[in-house]
Motif scaffolding. Sequence first.
Motif: not given
Length: 312
Positions: A235-236, A244-248, A253-255
């Motif tokens: 579900n990722r 951007n910083t939020k998406l990085r 966190r996903i990794l």
Amino acid sequence: MPASSSAHPPVDPADRGHLLTEQANPRSTDLDRLSSLELVDLFNREDQRTLEAIAAARAPLAAAIDAATAALAAGGRLFYVGAGTSGRLGVLDAAECPPTFCTPPDLVQGLIAGGASALVKSSEGLEDVAEDGAAAIADRNLQPQDVVVGITAGGTTPYVRGAIAAARQRGATTVFIACVPADQVAIEADIDIRLPVGPELLAGSTRLKAGTVTKMALNILSTGAMVRLGKVYGNRMVDVAVTNTKLRDRALRILCDLTDLDRAAAATLLDRSHQQVKLALMMHLGNLEAEAAAERLARHGGHLRQALETGG
């Protein structure tokens, strides 16, 4: 059954007062007398109807997901066409696809009567010209492998109906979303999704329940298609654009969640993958260098799970 004896008599486009979306709601006749808390409670009760409408439309929604998936996999595009609130919702859903799924901007497009200015300034008069809807389709050089989703709460919007008719003439797959029953307002479309949530608490204000249920349907359609296209692992959102910083932070966190890596190691892996989460996962979980990982993903059409489970 003759049209005159149906549960919902067909509506003359020139007389829309009989549309379910235009009728007065008997449960809100005293709307202007309610306290703020009573207003919240009434809206909450009424919004339960959106869930019921989505459940009732599960089969055509699934068919729309399948159609969009097949079209996009074959190199086609997905278009949302609408006016007013419906058009804005389509543009919103289309605009969310690139950052969420790293899709090119032209893959999912929202067309709204009046163009970009109609997103922030009402231009509802422009919805009455069917030829403008047809012209918008022609301007996109629509192809048979494309899918066009017409969105209109009351079902009668000429701009949307003109676009659907033009799309059918060009051989594209057409999907129609409306909040009135088909026997009240009919149309020729490949997939007909009806979401009748009943009269609005504020009569005729289809930005309310009709808008909510439409947003729910578009969420399901676009997300479902992207899942089927392999842009999700578990579900990722493993094709998330790291811009951007939020998406990085989300990518890291996903990794970390999907591997045994700590944040520092995940950051190194993400940089080695050129900020591509899916590629980073393929590299780590498949024990591959970037080039070999990219080649394996490509052989499996970008489906990470398939690439990992087949091992070839």
